[in-house]
Motif scaffolding. Structure first.
Motif, short mmCIF file in Angstrom:
data_model
loop_
_atom_site.label_atom_id
_atom_site.label_comp_id
_atom_site.label_asym_id
_atom_site.label_seq_id
_atom_site.Cartn_x
_atom_site.Cartn_y
_atom_site.Cartn_z
N MET A 1 0.85 -1.19 0.00
CA MET A 1 0.00 0.00 0.00
C MET A 1 0.89 1.25 0.00
SD MET A 1 -3.16 -0.86 2.51
CE MET A 1 -2.30 -1.75 3.74
N ASN A 2 0.83 1.99 -1.06
CA ASN A 2 1.76 3.10 -1.23
C ASN A 2 1.63 4.16 -0.14
OD1 ASN A 2 3.88 3.90 -2.85
ND2 ASN A 2 2.62 5.40 -3.94
N CYS A 3 0.41 4.47 0.21
CA CYS A 3 0.19 5.52 1.22
C CYS A 3 0.75 5.07 2.57
CB CYS A 3 -1.30 5.85 1.33
SG CYS A 3 -2.36 4.42 1.58
N ALA B 1 -10.50 4.83 -0.40
CA ALA B 1 -9.40 5.39 -1.19
C ALA B 1 -9.73 6.77 -1.75
CB ALA B 1 -9.06 4.44 -2.34
N CYS C 1 -1.90 7.42 -4.80
CA CYS C 1 -2.59 6.31 -5.47
C CYS C 1 -2.04 5.99 -6.85
CB CYS C 1 -4.09 6.57 -5.53
SG CYS C 1 -4.83 6.73 -3.90
N CYS D 1 0.57 3.25 -6.95
CA CYS D 1 0.36 2.16 -5.98
C CYS D 1 0.12 0.82 -6.69
CB CYS D 1 -0.85 2.49 -5.12
SG CYS D 1 -1.15 1.30 -3.79
N TYR E 1 -2.00 -1.24 -5.65
CA TYR E 1 -3.45 -1.37 -5.63
C TYR E 1 -4.10 -0.27 -6.47
CZ TYR E 1 -2.63 -4.58 -1.75
OH TYR E 1 -2.20 -5.62 -0.99
N LYS E 2 -5.32 -0.56 -6.92
CA LYS E 2 -6.05 0.43 -7.73
C LYS E 2 -7.12 1.08 -6.88
CE LYS E 2 -3.54 -0.23 -11.21
NZ LYS E 2 -2.33 0.31 -10.60
N LYS E 3 -7.05 2.39 -6.82
CA LYS E 3 -7.95 3.14 -5.94
C LYS E 3 -9.42 2.94 -6.29
CE LYS E 3 -8.03 7.18 -8.81
NZ LYS E 3 -7.27 8.24 -9.39
N CYS F 1 -8.02 -1.74 -3.87
CA CYS F 1 -7.45 -1.01 -2.73
C CYS F 1 -8.11 -1.49 -1.44
CB CYS F 1 -7.68 0.48 -2.89
SG CYS F 1 -7.30 1.37 -1.37
N PRO F 2 -7.32 -1.94 -0.46
CA PRO F 2 -7.89 -2.47 0.79
C PRO F 2 -8.78 -1.47 1.52
CG PRO F 2 -5.57 -3.06 0.62
CD PRO F 2 -5.85 -2.12 -0.51
#
Ligand code: FAD
Ligand code: DLZ
Ligand code: SF4
Length: 510
Positions: A349-351, A429, A439, A442, A444-446, A455-456
């Motif tokens: 998770m990039n954030c 997200a 995002c 990342c 994951y895709k927002k 995105c979790p």
């Protein structure tokens, strides 16, 4: 007569009235002790920063001809706790009186009270002369009220201390500028580079490692970036007033990768150990605004002053009003363990990766990273609040329980059931994307809610509302969310909940 006066590591206030006169019959004592290095798994920069600031304060007192006993961590006669060292000193030096300043932490407050009962000499306690408010002032202000609204406390503070007032009215006629503040950083905007110090704290670092103090995070001990004395603290404040204040409000909730401080002041450490006072900080910024009214809009100044005479004093008041019950509140009865990557930053998770790595590297994250990235995730994931507190209390250089626990359990986790906040700070997200540039790059895709790349934050968000409906369903500020949830197709709901279940079961793999 001979008096012993204790100075704690977060009481480095050179303007305290204790120090106005030099008196040979008074001895000050400061001590580096394992009881304090070990009550949390502190960031190495926090321990080093506090020791360095303590040692500089000791040198300052000596230069003013005060008598000081300074007990280093590895001194042979160090008994490694405040109480034991004080008892030892009293018995060895025949002191006739013991004095201390009100500590900011409940635990230390109790310990020192007990100590005073156990020693054979009289003792007394004085104010630390730092805050705008006394310990009980907020409790008195909200006496009989169910909701402790920060905004009304803040307005009362502005009036009482005549800060940015025109008689009974706020300067400019408006109290709150939150609507104008809080923008995303423009894509090509290069934020002002932060002022950092190049302090050589290698000796202190070595002593801490030699003693096997368990710490987290990294440090460049030859170029320690944080202020460790009053002069540097004042320099950092000047830098903020001159270079950052003008954009503080606008970007106070903005986030972008690899920029760790943006337009924030990073003055919390200096203030929390009392190298400078909140009054000085506020006055310096108001003066700067008066000097450059065309360059600094009032909303930027107001946004900053609100944090200090509003939020900071408010949290302190909540702490003394609600402790010790506050420390065990768990409104949602959350029980999950903190994922391991909170301690390493190793997540896709990039954030989260950015906020955690930055915290490990600098012992700092700005407010919205703490609230809407790490705090948001922890709440959505249902982490046990004790685990969350332990993390926040350790990792940040400014973390002292009175302001950590009220922010973590109160503002961020809603574990107090709504004393500090009126609703939980959670988001999917879309909010993170609205306020940051995380995002785009990342894993994951927002915009995805289901599937390997979803995105979790998205499924966990709905899972949070679903599992807590009995506790939140009647909250008028959240009603809208439940309407959306109830109107969703049953198969979509099931898919979202299954995705969330999967992520919750495999949290360490995120
Ligand atoms: P700026 O953004 O420049 O703000 C200026 C000052 O305002 C800060 O130095 C601080 O003294 C005060 N302030 C701003 N927000 C708050 C707040 N919510 N509560 C109290 N004071 C505030 N702050 C701490 O000092 N210690 C902590 O341990 C701490 N833990 C936190 C944990 C969580 C989960 C959250 C959401 C917030 C926490 N905060 C804590 C509050 C805030 O995030 C920090 O004060 C701020 O990030 C410090 O950086 P700064 O000095 O650059 O702040
Ligand atoms: C946080 C801290 C650490 C790590 N070490 C010391 C120390 O060795 N000596 C000291 O006086 N204070 C230290 N502190 C700060 C104290 O924990 C702080 O004074 C208490 O939390 C009371 O607010
Ligand atoms: Fe964070 Fe999700 Fe955005 Fe990735 S897609 S940065 S996990 S909010």
């Amino acid at each position: 007569s001979k008096t012993l006066r204790l100075i704690l590591g977060d009481q480095l206030n050179s303007n305290h009235s204790w120090f106005k006169t030099v008196d040979d019959s008074i001895t000050y004592v400061m001590m580096e002790v394992r009881s304090e290095t070990d009550y949390a798994n502190h960031h190495i920069q926090k321990v080093v920063g506090i020791f360095a600031a303590m040692q500089n304060f000791k040198n300052y007192l000596l230069s003013k001809n005060h008598k000081v006993i300074y007990i280093h961590l590895n001194n042979n006669d160090n008994l490694q706790s405040f109480e034991k060292n004080i008892q030892n000193l009293i018995s060895k030096h025949i002191f006739t009186h013991f004095e201390y300043q009100f500590p900011d932490e409940y635990r230390v407050d109790l310990d020192l009270k007990k100590l005073c009962e156990s020693i054979s000499i009289p003792s007394s306690v004085v104010d630390s002369e730092h805050f705008f408010t006394t310990r009980n002032e907020l409790g008195d202000f909200f006496e009989g009220k169910k909701i402790y609204l920060m905004e009304s406390f803040y307005r009362a503070m502005r009036k009482k201390h005549n800060v940015m007032m025109e008689g009974e009215k706020p300067l400019t006629g408006q109290w709150n500028y939150d609507g104008e503040n809080r923008k995303k950083l423009p894509k090509n905007h290069k934020p002002t580079a932060p002022l950092v110090f190049n302090n050589d704290v290698a000796n202190i670092y070595e002593e801490i490692t030699k003693n096997d103090v368990k710490t987290i995070g990294t440090i460049d001990a030859k170029n320690f970036v944080w202020p460790i004395n009053r002069e540097q603290s004042l320099q950092l404040l000047d830098f903020f007033a001159e270079k950052c204040l003008q954009l503080f409000g606008s970007y106070q909730d903005a986030m972008t990768p690899n920029e760790w401080s943006l337009y924030h002041s990073r003055i919390s450490f200096s203030m929390n150990v009392k190298m400078i006072s909140p009054r000085e900080v506020v006055e310096r910024c108001i003066d700067e605004w008066k000097k450059r009214p065309n360059e600094i809009e009032f909303n930027q100044l107001e946004g900053f002053v609100r944090q200090i005479i509003g939020w900071r004093e408010y949290m302190r008041g909540i702490y003394w009003n609600k402790m010790p019950e506050f420390a065990s509140m768990n409104f949602f009865n959350n029980q999950e363990k903190l994922p391991d990557w909170f301690w390493t930053g190793k997540t896709k998770m990039n954030c989260m990766k950015d906020a955690i790595n930055q915290s490990l590297n600098y012992a700092y994250a700005h407010h919205i990273q703490r609230l809407m990235i790490t705090g948001n995730f922890a709440l959505l994931a249902g982490i046990q609040p004790d685990e969350i507190d332990a993390w926040y209390l350790g990792i940040y250089i400014d973390a002292f329980e009175w302001v950590e626990i009220t922010n973590t359990r109160g503002m961020s986790q809603f574990a107090d059931g709504g004393i500090v906040g009126t609703k939980p700070y959670v988001s999917s997200a879309s909010y993170i994307d609205k306020m940051s540039h995380y995002c785009g790059s990342c894993f994951y895709k927002k915009s995805l809610k289901i599937g390997e790349k979803a995105c979790p934050f998205n499924s966990l968000y709905w899972n949070f509302y679903d599992r807590n409906e009995d506790k939140l369903g009647k909250n008028p500020r959240i009603g809208m969310m439940y309407n959306v949830w109830r109107k969703m197709k049953p198969e979509d709901k099931t898919a979202l909940l299954q995705q969330a279940e999967y992520y919750l079961k495999n949290m360490n793999e995120l």
